[in-house]
Design a protein around this motif. Structure first.
Motif, PDB file in Angstrom:
ATOM      1  N   LEU A 250      -9.385 -50.781  -1.783  1.00  0.00           N
ATOM      2  CA  LEU A 250     -10.282 -50.348  -2.858  1.00  0.00           C
ATOM      3  C   LEU A 250     -10.938 -51.580  -3.483  1.00  0.00           C
ATOM      4  O   LEU A 250     -10.293 -52.615  -3.648  1.00  0.00           O
ATOM      5  N   ILE A 251     -12.213 -51.449  -3.843  1.00  0.00           N
ATOM      6  CA  ILE A 251     -12.927 -52.485  -4.582  1.00  0.00           C
ATOM      7  C   ILE A 251     -13.351 -51.885  -5.916  1.00  0.00           C
ATOM      8  O   ILE A 251     -14.100 -50.902  -5.955  1.00  0.00           O
ATOM      9  N   TYR A 252     -12.882 -52.477  -7.009  1.00  0.00           N
ATOM     10  CA  TYR A 252     -13.228 -51.981  -8.341  1.00  0.00           C
ATOM     11  C   TYR A 252     -14.328 -52.821  -8.974  1.00  0.00           C
ATOM     12  O   TYR A 252     -14.268 -54.055  -8.957  1.00  0.00           O
ATOM     13  N   VAL A 253     -15.326 -52.121  -9.517  1.00  0.00           N
ATOM     14  CA  VAL A 253     -16.394 -52.750 -10.290  1.00  0.00           C
ATOM     15  C   VAL A 253     -16.441 -52.060 -11.648  1.00  0.00           C
ATOM     16  O   VAL A 253     -15.770 -51.047 -11.877  1.00  0.00           O
ATOM     17  N   ARG A 254     -17.260 -52.580 -12.563  1.00  0.00           N
ATOM     18  CA  ARG A 254     -17.231 -52.070 -13.934  1.00  0.00           C
ATOM     19  C   ARG A 254     -18.379 -51.132 -14.269  1.00  0.00           C
ATOM     20  O   ARG A 254     -18.408 -50.556 -15.353  1.00  0.00           O
ATOM     21  N   SER A 255     -19.354 -50.952 -13.374  1.00  0.00           N
ATOM     22  CA  SER A 255     -20.483 -50.088 -13.706  1.00  0.00           C
ATOM     23  C   SER A 255     -20.965 -49.314 -12.483  1.00  0.00           C
ATOM     24  O   SER A 255     -20.731 -49.707 -11.335  1.00  0.00           O
ATOM     25  N   ARG A 256     -21.637 -48.237 -12.763  1.00  0.00           N
ATOM     26  CA  ARG A 256     -22.237 -47.388 -11.733  1.00  0.00           C
ATOM     27  C   ARG A 256     -23.235 -48.188 -10.895  1.00  0.00           C
ATOM     28  O   ARG A 256     -23.257 -48.100  -9.665  1.00  0.00           O
ATOM     29  N   ARG A 257     -24.067 -48.967 -11.570  1.00  0.00           N
ATOM     30  CA  ARG A 257     -25.095 -49.746 -10.870  1.00  0.00           C
ATOM     31  C   ARG A 257     -24.470 -50.759  -9.921  1.00  0.00           C
ATOM     32  O   ARG A 257     -24.916 -50.913  -8.765  1.00  0.00           O
ATOM     33  N   ASP A 258     -23.422 -51.453 -10.372  1.00  0.00           N
ATOM     34  CA  ASP A 258     -22.751 -52.434  -9.506  1.00  0.00           C
ATOM     35  C   ASP A 258     -22.107 -51.757  -8.303  1.00  0.00           C
ATOM     36  O   ASP A 258     -22.094 -52.310  -7.200  1.00  0.00           O
ATOM     37  N   SER A 259     -21.554 -50.564  -8.502  1.00  0.00           N
ATOM     38  CA  SER A 259     -20.927 -49.827  -7.413  1.00  0.00           C
ATOM     39  C   SER A 259     -21.935 -49.512  -6.310  1.00  0.00           C
ATOM     40  O   SER A 259     -21.674 -49.729  -5.123  1.00  0.00           O
ATOM     41  N   GLU A 260     -23.091 -49.029  -6.719  1.00  0.00           N
ATOM     42  CA  GLU A 260     -24.110 -48.645  -5.734  1.00  0.00           C
ATOM     43  C   GLU A 260     -24.685 -49.867  -5.018  1.00  0.00           C
ATOM     44  O   GLU A 260     -24.858 -49.862  -3.793  1.00  0.00           O
ATOM     45  N   ARG A 316      -3.466 -51.149   1.398  1.00  0.00           N
ATOM     46  CA  ARG A 316      -2.894 -52.486   1.593  1.00  0.00           C
ATOM     47  C   ARG A 316      -3.529 -53.549   0.715  1.00  0.00           C
ATOM     48  O   ARG A 316      -3.007 -54.659   0.619  1.00  0.00           O
ATOM     49  N   TRP A 317      -4.671 -53.248   0.082  1.00  0.00           N
ATOM     50  CA  TRP A 317      -5.306 -54.253  -0.762  1.00  0.00           C
ATOM     51  C   TRP A 317      -6.173 -53.602  -1.828  1.00  0.00           C
ATOM     52  O   TRP A 317      -6.704 -52.516  -1.644  1.00  0.00           O
ATOM     53  N   VAL A 318      -6.267 -54.306  -2.959  1.00  0.00           N
ATOM     54  CA  VAL A 318      -7.120 -53.880  -4.070  1.00  0.00           C
ATOM     55  C   VAL A 318      -7.836 -55.119  -4.597  1.00  0.00           C
ATOM     56  O   VAL A 318      -7.202 -56.129  -4.900  1.00  0.00           O
ATOM     57  N   ILE A 319      -9.163 -55.035  -4.695  1.00  0.00           N
ATOM     58  CA  ILE A 319      -9.964 -56.142  -5.225  1.00  0.00           C
ATOM     59  C   ILE A 319     -10.642 -55.706  -6.519  1.00  0.00           C
ATOM     60  O   ILE A 319     -11.201 -54.605  -6.598  1.00  0.00           O
ATOM     61  N   HIS A 320     -10.589 -56.571  -7.511  1.00  0.00           N
ATOM     62  CA  HIS A 320     -11.447 -56.415  -8.690  1.00  0.00           C
ATOM     63  C   HIS A 320     -12.609 -57.381  -8.520  1.00  0.00           C
ATOM     64  O   HIS A 320     -12.431 -58.596  -8.665  1.00  0.00           O
ATOM     65  N   PHE A 321     -13.768 -56.827  -8.204  1.00  0.00           N
ATOM     66  CA  PHE A 321     -14.955 -57.661  -8.005  1.00  0.00           C
ATOM     67  C   PHE A 321     -15.358 -58.321  -9.319  1.00  0.00           C
ATOM     68  O   PHE A 321     -15.946 -59.396  -9.333  1.00  0.00           O
ATOM     69  N   GLN A 322     -15.044 -57.637 -10.434  1.00  0.00           N
ATOM     70  CA  GLN A 322     -15.250 -58.175 -11.777  1.00  0.00           C
ATOM     71  C   GLN A 322     -14.000 -57.868 -12.593  1.00  0.00           C
ATOM     72  O   GLN A 322     -13.353 -56.842 -12.372  1.00  0.00           O
ATOM     73  N   PRO A 323     -13.636 -58.717 -13.541  1.00  0.00           N
ATOM     74  CA  PRO A 323     -12.447 -58.443 -14.351  1.00  0.00           C
ATOM     75  C   PRO A 323     -12.643 -57.189 -15.206  1.00  0.00           C
ATOM     76  O   PRO A 323     -13.723 -56.964 -15.760  1.00  0.00           O
ATOM     77  N   PRO A 324     -11.612 -56.362 -15.334  1.00  0.00           N
ATOM     78  CA  PRO A 324     -11.681 -55.231 -16.264  1.00  0.00           C
ATOM     79  C   PRO A 324     -11.583 -55.724 -17.706  1.00  0.00           C
ATOM     80  O   PRO A 324     -11.278 -56.890 -17.952  1.00  0.00           O
ATOM     81  N   SER A 325     -11.827 -54.824 -18.640  1.00  0.00           N
ATOM     82  CA  SER A 325     -11.762 -55.200 -20.052  1.00  0.00           C
ATOM     83  C   SER A 325     -10.331 -55.261 -20.565  1.00  0.00           C
ATOM     84  O   SER A 325     -10.036 -55.988 -21.510  1.00  0.00           O
ATOM     85  N   LEU A 326      -9.446 -54.483 -19.944  1.00  0.00           N
ATOM     86  CA  LEU A 326      -8.090 -54.325 -20.460  1.00  0.00           C
ATOM     87  C   LEU A 326      -7.060 -54.601 -19.372  1.00  0.00           C
ATOM     88  O   LEU A 326      -7.264 -54.233 -18.204  1.00  0.00           O
ATOM     89  N   LEU A 327      -5.936 -55.190 -19.760  1.00  0.00           N
ATOM     90  CA  LEU A 327      -4.831 -55.374 -18.808  1.00  0.00           C
ATOM     91  C   LEU A 327      -4.284 -54.029 -18.341  1.00  0.00           C
ATOM     92  O   LEU A 327      -3.830 -53.903 -17.209  1.00  0.00           O
ATOM     93  N   SER A 328      -4.305 -53.025 -19.231  1.00  0.00           N
ATOM     94  CA  SER A 328      -3.806 -51.705 -18.832  1.00  0.00           C
ATOM     95  C   SER A 328      -4.682 -51.110 -17.733  1.00  0.00           C
ATOM     96  O   SER A 328      -4.175 -50.465 -16.808  1.00  0.00           O
TER      97      SER A 328
END
Length: 485
Positions: A250-260, A316-328
């Motif tokens: 999974l790749i996590y981003v913080r906005s709809r625009r970044d995801s697309e 098997r892997w998770v990437i945060h392409f950008q840091p989230p706002s919260l540790l939770s």
């Protein structure tokens, strides 16, 4: 069978018959005993720790209905599908289901043919549902708040209905026989001591039993890398993905625009992926989820809406392409990987700390803080225009941001909910410079920033941040980037 007469052996047999497991994982058994005894409970257990069984089994063993308040349609559908495949009396309600199905479900509730009903906070507080639930003859055993961290993260601004949940029990009991007991249990994978206090206070938990499990996952290899430019960030991402061959991730981003944008770029490089965010239609979201679960998509480029409660063991892997706002948020999102206990690589990409070469991470945090400040200013502007006592439906019709304003006032201790629909303002003095919401957000943003730059064991940092100070003493995981360094 009455709960008082049920032996633990009978509970155990039902557990084995329905789920086929040999034994409970600690502390599942203790939590189930609490709920069968109508004891309020707050449970913080790591993702994949078996939280759902803790409230599903007691609900199925009791006569009457248990309400499961859940934040996302995908999460509800995933759990309800698994229970219905076992022919268990379960249903869900949300605003995306067809009218005929909704009508049939309401009838099942009214005729007491269900044991578990999954629904969102907004659906719970809709008039057609509420009018059925307050029927004096309808037995309600418990109220379960699943993914309770959403109350803290979303309750002030994004999902203000969460702030009204504390009045649900007392409002229901007014319509039930005098001896009726309704337990409340809140389940989450991430809640530091401050968040636990907010959850307990907002829900009006009564002497709750608290179960807090250490979030450490020994199979997670945590790593943070600095991206010195936007181009470097994409290069690091691509190298990481290519090293994983066809492993699911999974790749996590913080906005709809970044995801697309990111999904489009990765697909242009012959990667099999899709963009997932809340702006997609329900059908589009389901199709992406199904393809990922069946490994027809290697990975998904997604916002925080993806993965909550979806059970896929071999991520098997998770990437945060950008840091989230919260540790939770971070712990929740990495928790969607490695559910089978096998090694899982977790990578977070960040701009260089000064923000001079690439200010995008800093700008993103500033944007969210400015948005919160604007909402607080709006609360200050409107507080003298809103009636000191009133009904939320009238306020929502008159003021576009009325529900959010009331929620912000409640979080600041300036408003109380008399019942799920009526409020009373206790104070008209809004100090936006010292509001609880702003102070909490500043603390949370500071935590994620400190996590990114710490040179200590990353798991030790997380343990401290979530209140496990004793466990964190002299702790070294030995497999995060800092320990390996």
């Amino acid at each position: 069978m009455n709960p008082e007469k049920r032996t633990w052996e009978q509970v155990y047999q039902a557990f084995q018959r329905i789920w086929g497991y040999k034994d409970f994982r600690p502390p599942q058994g203790e939590i189930i005993r609490c709920l069968l005894a109508s004891q309020d409970t707050l449970i913080v257990m790591p993702t994949g720790g078996g939280k759902s069984i803790c409230f599903q089994l007691p609900a199925l063993l009791q006569k009457g209905l248990t309400l499961v308040i859940s934040p996302l349609v995908a999460l509800m559908e995933n759990q309800v599908k698994e229970l219905q495949e076992r022919n268990l009396p379960t249903a869900l309600l949300h605003n995306e289901i067809p009218r005929n199905q909704r009508k049939d479900t309401l009838k099942l509730i009214a005729t007491q043919q269900l044991r578990l009903l999954y629904l969102s906070p907004e659906t719970l507080l809709s008039l057609p549902v509420w009018e059925i639930l307050i029927n004096p003859n309808l037995i309600i055993n418990g109220i379960i708040l699943d993914e309770a961290h959403c109350l803290v993260q979303w309750g002030e601004t994004f999902r203000p209905a969460y702030r009204r949940l504390g009045t649900i029990r007392s409002a229901l009991l007014k319509h039930k026989p005098p001896e009726t007991k309704i337990a409340i249990a809140a389940f989450t994978a991430t809640a530091n001591p401050n968040d636990q206090g907010i959850i307990s206070s907002v829900l009006h938990l009564e002497n709750p039993q608290v179960f807090c499990l250490n979030p450490y996952r020994s199979n997670f290899n945590l790593q943070v890398k600095i991206a010195w430019s936007p181009r470097c960030r994409r290069h690091l991402l691509l190298n990481f993905i290519q090293s994983k061959k066809q492993q699911s991730g999974l790749i996590y981003v913080r906005s709809r625009r970044d995801s697309e944008a990111l999904a489009q770029w990765l697909n242009s490089l012959q990667n099999n992926t899709a963009s997932y965010h809340a702006g997609l239609s329900p059908q589009q979201r389901r199709e992406i989820e199904e393809k990922w679960l069946k490994n027809e998509l290697q990975f998904v480029v997604c916002t925080s809406a993806f993965g909550m409660g979806i059970n896929k063991a071999d991520v098997r892997w998770v990437i945060h392409f950008q840091p989230p706002s919260l540790l939770s948020e971070y712990l929740q999102e990495i928790g969607r990987g490695g559910r089978d206990g096998k090694p899982t690589d977790v990578l977070m990409l960040m701009s260089e700390p000064t923000g001079w070469l690439d200010p995008t991470d800093k700008q993103r945090q500033q944007y969210f803080m400015q948005k919160l400040e604007q909402q607080n200013q709006e609360a200050k502007r409107l507080i003298n225009q809103i009636p000191k006592q009133g009904n939320i439906r009238a306020i929502a019709q008159e003021f576009p941001q009325g529900e959010i304003i009331l929620s912000l006032l409640h979080s600041q201790g300036q408003l109380e909910w008399l019942d799920p629909f009526n409020y009373r303002i206790k104070s008209t003095q809004v100090n936006t410079n010292s509001s609880n919401s702003k102070s909490n957000q500043l603390i949370y943003y500071s935590q994620i920033k400190q996590y990114l730059i710490t040179r200590d064991c990353r798991w030790q940092f997380l343990l401290k941040s979530f209140g496990f100070h004793q466990d964190a003493k002299n702790f070294r995981c030995g497999h995060c980037d800092n320990c390996r360094r």
